[in-house]
Design an enzyme around this catalytic site. Structure first.
Site, PDB file in Angstrom:
ATOM      1  N   GLY A 185      11.012  -6.447   2.838  1.00  0.00           N
ATOM      2  CA  GLY A 185      11.274  -5.385   3.802  1.00  0.00           C
ATOM      3  C   GLY A 185      12.740  -5.005   3.906  1.00  0.00           C
ATOM      4  N   LYS A 216      19.605 -10.914   1.074  1.00  0.00           N
ATOM      5  CA  LYS A 216      19.190 -11.530   2.339  1.00  0.00           C
ATOM      6  C   LYS A 216      17.640 -11.515   2.478  1.00  0.00           C
ATOM      7  CE  LYS A 216      22.258  -9.201   5.073  1.00  0.00           C
ATOM      8  NZ  LYS A 216      23.204  -8.895   6.143  1.00  0.00           N
ATOM      9  N   GLU A 251      10.295  -8.561  -3.587  1.00  0.00           N
ATOM     10  CA  GLU A 251      10.797  -7.261  -3.113  1.00  0.00           C
ATOM     11  C   GLU A 251      10.249  -7.080  -1.711  1.00  0.00           C
ATOM     12  OE1 GLU A 251      12.779  -5.094  -4.462  1.00  0.00           O
ATOM     13  OE2 GLU A 251      12.917  -5.965  -6.463  1.00  0.00           O
ATOM     14  N   CYS A 263      10.181   0.852   2.252  1.00  0.00           N
ATOM     15  CA  CYS A 263      11.034  -0.331   2.405  1.00  0.00           C
ATOM     16  C   CYS A 263      12.489   0.076   2.523  1.00  0.00           C
ATOM     17  CB  CYS A 263      10.829  -1.260   1.218  1.00  0.00           C
ATOM     18  SG  CYS A 263      10.946  -0.398  -0.334  1.00  0.00           S
ATOM     19  N   LYS A 300      -3.090  -7.773  -8.164  1.00  0.00           N
ATOM     20  CA  LYS A 300      -3.867  -7.663  -6.931  1.00  0.00           C
ATOM     21  C   LYS A 300      -3.228  -6.576  -6.067  1.00  0.00           C
ATOM     22  CE  LYS A 300      -3.589  -9.085  -2.859  1.00  0.00           C
ATOM     23  NZ  LYS A 300      -4.225  -7.954  -2.164  1.00  0.00           N
ATOM     24  N   PRO A 301      -3.833  -5.391  -6.030  1.00  0.00           N
ATOM     25  CA  PRO A 301      -3.278  -4.335  -5.178  1.00  0.00           C
ATOM     26  C   PRO A 301      -3.597  -4.611  -3.707  1.00  0.00           C
ATOM     27  CG  PRO A 301      -5.264  -3.553  -6.285  1.00  0.00           C
ATOM     28  CD  PRO A 301      -5.046  -4.971  -6.749  1.00  0.00           C
ATOM     29  N   TRP A 325       0.793  -1.234   0.000  1.00  0.00           N
ATOM     30  CA  TRP A 325       0.000   0.000   0.000  1.00  0.00           C
ATOM     31  C   TRP A 325       0.818   1.274   0.000  1.00  0.00           C
ATOM     32  CZ3 TRP A 325       1.619   2.593   4.188  1.00  0.00           C
ATOM     33  CH2 TRP A 325       2.114   1.838   5.266  1.00  0.00           C
ATOM     34  N   ASN A 326       2.142   1.204   0.164  1.00  0.00           N
ATOM     35  CA  ASN A 326       2.829   2.472   0.474  1.00  0.00           C
ATOM     36  C   ASN A 326       3.069   3.397  -0.723  1.00  0.00           C
ATOM     37  OD1 ASN A 326       4.721   0.526  -0.274  1.00  0.00           O
ATOM     38  ND2 ASN A 326       6.328   1.378   1.015  1.00  0.00           N
ATOM     39  N   GLU A 329      11.988  -4.650  11.059  1.00  0.00           N
ATOM     40  CA  GLU A 329      11.453  -3.541  10.274  1.00  0.00           C
ATOM     41  C   GLU A 329      10.231  -2.988  11.010  1.00  0.00           C
ATOM     42  OE1 GLU A 329       9.144  -4.269   6.642  1.00  0.00           O
ATOM     43  OE2 GLU A 329      10.389  -2.763   5.657  1.00  0.00           O
ATOM     44  N   GLU A 331      14.038  -5.577  -9.914  1.00  0.00           N
ATOM     45  CA  GLU A 331      13.056  -4.836 -10.687  1.00  0.00           C
ATOM     46  C   GLU A 331      13.779  -3.686 -11.386  1.00  0.00           C
ATOM     47  OE1 GLU A 331       9.561  -4.395  -7.805  1.00  0.00           O
ATOM     48  OE2 GLU A 331       8.824  -5.623  -9.459  1.00  0.00           O
ATOM     49  N   ALA A 362       7.436 -11.674   5.728  1.00  0.00           N
ATOM     50  CA  ALA A 362       6.606 -12.790   6.201  1.00  0.00           C
ATOM     51  C   ALA A 362       5.672 -13.266   5.088  1.00  0.00           C
ATOM     52  CB  ALA A 362       5.798 -12.342   7.414  1.00  0.00           C
ATOM     53  N   GLY A 395      14.846 -10.042  -0.102  1.00  0.00           N
ATOM     54  CA  GLY A 395      14.293 -10.653  -1.315  1.00  0.00           C
ATOM     55  C   GLY A 395      15.316 -10.961  -2.375  1.00  0.00           C
TER      56      GLY A 395
HETATM   57  P1  NAD Z   1       2.072  -7.107   3.181  1.00  0.00           P
HETATM   58  O1  NAD Z   1       3.126  -8.133   2.979  1.00  0.00           O
HETATM   59  O2  NAD Z   1       1.210  -7.201   4.376  1.00  0.00           O
HETATM   60  O3  NAD Z   1       1.094  -7.087   1.912  1.00  0.00           O
HETATM   61  C1  NAD Z   1       1.594  -6.933   0.603  1.00  0.00           C
HETATM   62  C2  NAD Z   1       0.577  -7.493  -0.368  1.00  0.00           C
HETATM   63  O4  NAD Z   1       0.495  -8.905  -0.174  1.00  0.00           O
HETATM   64  C3  NAD Z   1      -0.833  -6.965  -0.188  1.00  0.00           C
HETATM   65  O5  NAD Z   1      -1.429  -6.787  -1.449  1.00  0.00           O
HETATM   66  C4  NAD Z   1      -1.516  -8.088   0.582  1.00  0.00           C
HETATM   67  O6  NAD Z   1      -2.909  -8.106   0.402  1.00  0.00           O
HETATM   68  C5  NAD Z   1      -0.861  -9.293  -0.060  1.00  0.00           C
HETATM   69  N1  NAD Z   1      -0.938 -10.547   0.709  1.00  0.00           N
HETATM   70  C6  NAD Z   1      -1.121 -10.716   2.037  1.00  0.00           C
HETATM   71  N2  NAD Z   1      -1.134 -12.033   2.331  1.00  0.00           N
HETATM   72  C7  NAD Z   1      -0.943 -12.710   1.178  1.00  0.00           C
HETATM   73  C8  NAD Z   1      -0.835 -14.083   0.834  1.00  0.00           C
HETATM   74  N3  NAD Z   1      -0.935 -15.034   1.744  1.00  0.00           N
HETATM   75  N4  NAD Z   1      -0.618 -14.405  -0.447  1.00  0.00           N
HETATM   76  C9  NAD Z   1      -0.469 -13.459  -1.391  1.00  0.00           C
HETATM   77  N5  NAD Z   1      -0.574 -12.118  -1.128  1.00  0.00           N
HETATM   78  C10 NAD Z   1      -0.808 -11.755   0.138  1.00  0.00           C
HETATM   79  O7  NAD Z   1       2.818  -5.692   3.108  1.00  0.00           O
HETATM   80  P2  NAD Z   1       2.203  -4.251   3.297  1.00  0.00           P
HETATM   81  O8  NAD Z   1       1.908  -4.033   4.739  1.00  0.00           O
HETATM   82  O9  NAD Z   1       1.137  -3.975   2.308  1.00  0.00           O
HETATM   83  O10 NAD Z   1       3.471  -3.340   2.868  1.00  0.00           O
HETATM   84  C11 NAD Z   1       4.531  -3.106   3.686  1.00  0.00           C
HETATM   85  C12 NAD Z   1       5.678  -4.073   3.412  1.00  0.00           C
HETATM   86  O11 NAD Z   1       6.049  -4.020   2.035  1.00  0.00           O
HETATM   87  C13 NAD Z   1       6.943  -3.686   4.178  1.00  0.00           C
HETATM   88  O12 NAD Z   1       7.531  -4.851   4.694  1.00  0.00           O
HETATM   89  C14 NAD Z   1       7.817  -3.047   3.125  1.00  0.00           C
HETATM   90  O13 NAD Z   1       9.194  -3.080   3.402  1.00  0.00           O
HETATM   91  C15 NAD Z   1       7.468  -3.852   1.926  1.00  0.00           C
HETATM   92  N6  NAD Z   1       7.805  -3.122   0.694  1.00  0.00           N
HETATM   93  C16 NAD Z   1       8.889  -3.528  -0.024  1.00  0.00           C
HETATM   94  C17 NAD Z   1       9.261  -2.819  -1.158  1.00  0.00           C
HETATM   95  C18 NAD Z   1      10.473  -3.208  -1.970  1.00  0.00           C
HETATM   96  O14 NAD Z   1      10.585  -2.730  -3.085  1.00  0.00           O
HETATM   97  N7  NAD Z   1      11.359  -4.036  -1.468  1.00  0.00           N
HETATM   98  C19 NAD Z   1       8.509  -1.711  -1.563  1.00  0.00           C
HETATM   99  C20 NAD Z   1       7.418  -1.330  -0.793  1.00  0.00           C
HETATM  100  C21 NAD Z   1       7.072  -2.044   0.338  1.00  0.00           C
END
Ligand code: NAD
Length: 488
Positions: free
Chosen positions: A249, A452, A247, A281, A171-172, A147-148, A382, A459, A228, A455
């Site tokens: 945390g 590590k 990609e 992130c 799937k957003p 969502w960020n 994180e 990208e 996770a 991921g």
């Molecule tokens: P999240 O992992 O809770 O959710 C991310 C997406 O995964 C959402 O669309 C969610 O609905 C979906 N999801 C949840 N459970 C699922 C499952 N079992 N199977 C498939 N999809 C599932 O993360 P969040 O709270 O939306 O975002 C914050 C996290 O994203 C932070 O850890 C942040 O570091 C990470 N992030 C990483 C990057 C990067 O480029 N490395 C960029 C932005 C955010």
């Protein structure tokens, strides 16, 4: 209040069930979205699979032209996109206007042009043969975003995947579907054929994500989110051997050597911690400052953190707004409390803002801690909130050791005017992105991704076309006039 439907096979589909999307800054409902179920998921994947052969057979130029039209379509609705992104995320309008929307446009423009650079090779092999490789798309890509930065994070999956001939089901995140659906409108108007791009929305975090990542017709999974959930996504994709890119945390270090350009390092340290209220992130929450500069840097950082203009995200003067959701607020609070119990010292913030008008959102003051030990939870996990930690170090070797003392490896910042030192340190840091004398620059031309627990897969850049969205086919052609009989 706007109502949105699912986008499947070039059509807008209502499922009869809807959920509300709320503005985190004030709790007001801003949109109603359709709830997708298994039937819609299957319909979207089938549509993407049907659309694939025709889309993959088009020339790079034809696909590029359509992606350029998508960039134009976002430009035409620039302010509307920025407003929607601010309302669904709670992030400041000055950020979405200046960063998110232009960054998404730049991604579509870049991949519209670069896709033909996915060259094959001819390989010298023994005998009279022609041996060559082709880069071919996978087919249906299942894409999941957090969502960020919802528009940009979707764009960096959609543009490259489609440029090289894949189709997609996106799937957003449940709380930020609006910009993805607006993007579907733009893509529809731009002439992206039916089925090539599909969007499913759903209020539960995992239902559609689980179904999508386990679906046998999804040939490639592209995930951005928490570590996770990344583990679960990888397990799901393993059920049908779909390649995955993750990609995830981060817990990035920001190393300030004593010879750094003080003002620039300070400005970027603030940006690296409080842009998006720290919900990045790449947030560089572990700020290590070389001992001779430590106190001066700390005092200046605290003073600037306390001066941030906190307010309504829609106010163009607001520099710092609400966190995105209650869980995020509670998590931030938990980690600050734990840090103080474990002996850290609070220099700024450290509390919810509950006085009006902040009481309607999830506001948490920009926070600064010191005397944090590397073993404390606040230094290891994180947080995804506005919590910066300042720690002194002595010399290059200790800087590298402290920077690498984390399970994550997404990004790092190195600040020094000694270029030799900067590059020595950059090369020793275990992270996929190192910024020297700058921070958070993510141009579409350069690869982006983690080491590590942050991921794997890169990208952006040509790398993502080669590593993430195409697979290699090798063709061997017999040119010899003679042939070889094995039997008889
Ligand atoms: P999240 O992992 O809770 O959710 C991310 C997406 O995964 C959402 O669309 C969610 O609905 C979906 N999801 C949840 N459970 C699922 C499952 N079992 N199977 C498939 N999809 C599932 O993360 P969040 O709270 O939306 O975002 C914050 C996290 O994203 C932070 O850890 C942040 O570091 C990470 N992030 C990483 C990057 C990067 O480029 N490395 C960029 C932005 C955010």
């Amino acid at each position: 209040m706007q109502t949105y439907r699912l986008y499947i096979d070039g059509e807008w589909i209502d499922t009869g069930t809807r959920y509300e999307v709320r503005n985190p800054a004030n709790g007001e409902a801003i949109a109603e979205c359709a709830v997708a179920g298994e039937a819609e998921l299957n319909a979207a994947v089938d549509a993407a699979a049907r659309a694939f052969p025709e889309w993959a057979a088009r020339s790079y130029e034809e696909r590029g032209e359509l992606l350029r039209a998508v960039a134009q379509g976002i430009k035409a609705r620039y302010e509307e996109f920025a407003l929607a992104e601010t309302q669904e995320t709670g992030r400041c309008l000055r950020e979405t206007l200046a960063h998110d929307i232009p960054a998404a446009i730049a991604v579509f423009e870049y991949f519209a042009g670069i896709a033909p650079a996915t060259l094959g090779e001819t390989i010298p092999v023994p005998g009279m043969y022609l041996n060559y490789t082709r880069r071919e798309p996978y087919g249906v890509v299942g894409a999941i975003t957090p969502w960020n930065f919802p528009l940009w994070l979707a764009a960096i999956k959609i543009a490259p995947a489609l440029a090289v001939g894949n189709t997609m089901v996106l799937k957003p995140a449940p709380t930020t579907p609006i910009t993805a659906l607006m993007l579907a409108e733009v893509m529809h108007q731009a002439g992206i054929p039916a089925g090539v791009f599909n969007v499913l929305t759903d209020p539960t975090p995992a239902t559609i994500g689980d179904l999508l990542t386990r679906h046998p017709k999804v040939r490639k999974v592209s995930f951005t989110g928490s570590t996770a959930v990344g583990v679960r996504v990888m397990q799901n994709a393993a059920t049908h051997i779909a390649p995955v890119s993750l990609e995830l945390g981060g817990k990035s270090p920001f190393l300030v050597f004593a010879d750094a350009d003080f003002d620039r390092a300070l400005a970027h340290a603030l940006l690296a911690n409080y842009f998006a209220q720290g919900q990045m992130c790449t947030a560089a929450t572990r700020i290590f400052v070389e001992r001779p500069l430590y106190e001066r840097f700390r005092d200046a950082f605290v003073a600037r953190a306390q001066r941030l203009q906190i307010g309504d995200p829609l106010d163009p003067t607001t520099e710092f707004a609400t966190l995105h959701k209650r869980e995020q607020l509670e998590k931030t609070e938990f980690y600050v409390r734990a840090a103080l119990e474990e002996g850290a010292k609070l220099l700024a913030g450290g509390r919810r803002l509950t006085e009006p008008p902040f009481d309607k959102g999830f506001y948490f003051a920009p926070t600064v801690l010191e005397e944090v030990q590397p073993t404390m939870r606040v230094a290891c996990d994180e947080i995804f909130g506005p919590v910066a930690m300042l720690m002194p170090f002595e010399g290059e070797a200790e800087a590298v050791r402290l920077a690498n003392n984390t399970d994550y490896g997404l990004a790092a910042g190195v600040w020094t005017q000694d270029i030799g030192k900067a590059l020595r340190v950059a090369h020793q840091i275990e992270a996929g992105k190192v910024w020297v004398n700058c921070y958070n620059m993510i141009p579409p031309q350069a690869p982006y991704g983690g080491y590590k627990l942050s991921g794997f897969g890169r990208e952006l850049g040509l790398h993502c076309l080669l590593d993430l969205y195409t697979q290699v086919k090798n063709v061997q052609v017999d040119l010899s006039p003679d042939y070889f009989e094995w039997f008889g």
